[in-house]
Design an enzyme around this catalytic site. Sequence first.
Site, PDB file in Angstrom:
ATOM      1  N   HIS A 147       0.638  -1.210   0.037  1.00 34.73           N
ATOM      2  CA  HIS A 147      -0.009   0.007  -0.040  1.00 34.73           C
ATOM      3  C   HIS A 147       0.856   1.158  -0.062  1.00 34.73           C
ATOM      4  O   HIS A 147       0.457   2.228   0.024  1.00 34.73           O
ATOM      5  CB  HIS A 147      -0.971   0.016   1.208  1.00 34.73           C
ATOM      6  CG  HIS A 147      -0.218  -0.127   2.348  1.00 34.73           C
ATOM      7  ND1 HIS A 147       0.518  -1.336   2.773  1.00 34.73           N
ATOM      8  CD2 HIS A 147      -0.151   0.600   3.590  1.00 34.73           C
ATOM      9  CE1 HIS A 147       1.002  -1.192   3.955  1.00 34.73           C
ATOM     10  NE2 HIS A 147       0.619   0.188   4.576  1.00 34.73           N
TER      11      HIS A 147
ATOM     12  N   ASP B  10      -5.746  -2.055  -2.478  1.00 36.23           N
ATOM     13  CA  ASP B  10      -4.524  -1.555  -2.311  1.00 36.23           C
ATOM     14  C   ASP B  10      -3.599  -1.883  -3.645  1.00 36.23           C
ATOM     15  O   ASP B  10      -3.790  -2.594  -4.510  1.00 36.23           O
ATOM     16  CB  ASP B  10      -3.560  -1.744  -1.271  1.00 36.23           C
ATOM     17  CG  ASP B  10      -3.324  -3.340  -1.129  1.00 36.23           C
ATOM     18  OD1 ASP B  10      -3.797  -4.234  -1.725  1.00 36.23           O
ATOM     19  OD2 ASP B  10      -2.257  -3.392  -0.115  1.00 36.23           O
TER      20      ASP B  10
ATOM     21  N   ARG C  90      -5.247  -5.914   0.116  1.00 41.16           N
ATOM     22  CA  ARG C  90      -6.096  -5.334   1.167  1.00 41.16           C
ATOM     23  C   ARG C  90      -7.528  -4.664   0.393  1.00 41.16           C
ATOM     24  O   ARG C  90      -7.470  -4.612  -0.772  1.00 41.16           O
ATOM     25  CB  ARG C  90      -5.350  -4.158   1.584  1.00 41.16           C
ATOM     26  CG  ARG C  90      -4.112  -4.478   2.444  1.00 41.16           C
ATOM     27  CD  ARG C  90      -3.429  -3.199   3.064  1.00 41.16           C
ATOM     28  NE  ARG C  90      -1.994  -3.561   3.617  1.00 41.16           N
ATOM     29  CZ  ARG C  90      -1.453  -3.308   4.584  1.00 41.16           C
ATOM     30  NH1 ARG C  90      -2.176  -2.360   5.548  1.00 41.16           N
ATOM     31  NH2 ARG C  90      -0.376  -3.642   5.319  1.00 41.16           N
TER      32      ARG C  90
END
Length: 574
Positions: free
Chosen positions: A125, A298, A303
């Site tokens: 991320h 992400d 995620r």
Amino acid sequence: MSTLEQVKHAIEVRPTKPFTDQKPGTSGLRKPTKTFKENQYFENFIQAYFDDLAERNKDKSPTLIVGGDGRHFVREGTRIIIQMAAANNIKKLIVARDAIMSTPSVSCVIRKYGTDGGIVLTASHNPGGINNDYGVKFNIANGGPAPEAVTNSVYDKTRKLTNIRLCPTLINIDLLTLGKHSYEIEGRSIPFEIEIIDSVDDYVQLMKSIFDFDKIRNLLNGDKGNFPIMINALSGVMGPYVLRIFHEELNAKEVVTVKNCENLEDFGGHHPDPNLTYAHELVEDMQNGNYEFGAAFDGDGDRNMILGKGGFFVTPCDSLAVLAANLDVIPYFQKHGVFGYARSMPTSGAVDRVAEKSQKLIYEVPTGWKFFGNLMDSKLISICGEESFGTGSDHIREKDGMWAVLSWLSVLANIDRSVEKILQTHWHTYGRNFFTRYDYEEINGDGPFSMMKRLEDMCTSKELINKTFNTNYGNKQYTVKIMDDFSYTDPVDGSYTEKQGIRVIFTDGSRLVFRLSGTGARGATVRLYVDSYENDPVTYTKDAQEMLKPLISLALEIAQLKEFTGRDKPTVIT
């Protein structure tokens, strides 16, 4: 397509100097991109891994998966890995087309093809591009992140390295065309093999074996009317997966609006972290549009963030708990059953309530997906998650953003078409854990480390135990029951991990957690976690930040966070 090149490629042994700062963090080694590209920094880290691999595979030549999230230097890094693998007795590399493969897909492919592990080129991320971050992580044969025993061994080798091995004439490898290629390498008795695969195909096949795509298709565009949704890939790796699954496999192009599905080396300037701050475009679209459901991923696709109509935010902690409570609507779990649950230590206790009611075991582990692997391999857990927008199950050994989104759509298709109503029903059944996380990013200087040292000393002295704090919010009082530095003993292999974050637990069950992040590439990041349980239905619709004000104020007071960091507000609030 299959080819065998007859030219023999020579191995070059190139001198190098060791680095002292190549210790992997929570999920691999992350540094500024320019650092990886200079002074053979990248090559050193890869060579240390290959040296460790050779030690652990004395009787065989390993086969590895290679892929990355598409950020700057992923393709160039993949070509370097190919040259080095050929010179380090790697039998075969299975490489994603154009070197692009989500982290969940890497795990999927490792398990499907039975390889010895993989190399994932990602900083997850973190922002990408020449002026931002890059990362390298290693996965093992179960498809999960390498445990600390492996990463510590690699780190030891990085500090002693004197040379790297590569085949510099192994160039112009076509990464765009699917097929198998073999190369003769001097000093090797068998050819070096490369196979270029479409990782999207393998991953989609896995998803179709887990979920009822017909039921999800009927939710999106079926007999109850259209169910419009918005998906934002934040210009990360997930674009091809989103388009393939939603527009092709589910045939839902008319009702699934997608954004930022072109994978860009700098993520289009986005910070590819799916939270309320960095995925604000999705939040605004959900608030202003007529979408029933929204999701963002992400940079590397592990995620996810879930939103309901009007931008209703589902915390990652609640997302884990809701999915845990409703796994029986997913065909995979109907077939395989549900074992226990697990969460990272900073994650709220919402899933603990589900475990208690369903009479299943709950495991609390340090931050880092690698700690879930043994539990899944031993069939102790079926689903696990972290408050940092990561949720997954035992179908692979990584957190999996697309799996979480398809799980939510399965729940919506079977239980209720409203995200908010599903949460309200869940809270009325289990109570509500109010949770927030404050991130103070890229702090320079020694302040954060001094702050953590002071908190560690307070754990040792036990000076806060039984101390009662009064707050400026009504008659709220909190008495400290436990203050410690979290440690963990793996119930499967007995491995011990310490210093995983300072916990302050009060007599009413409320918690404060303080950690230094292990995923930053520059400066220090302080994370503050606040968790409080309520079982009064009157509170369930209240704002989390308002409910947690007394605890947040107390946390800042106990840690003296402003004094040590110089920050009067966090960079990100979740």
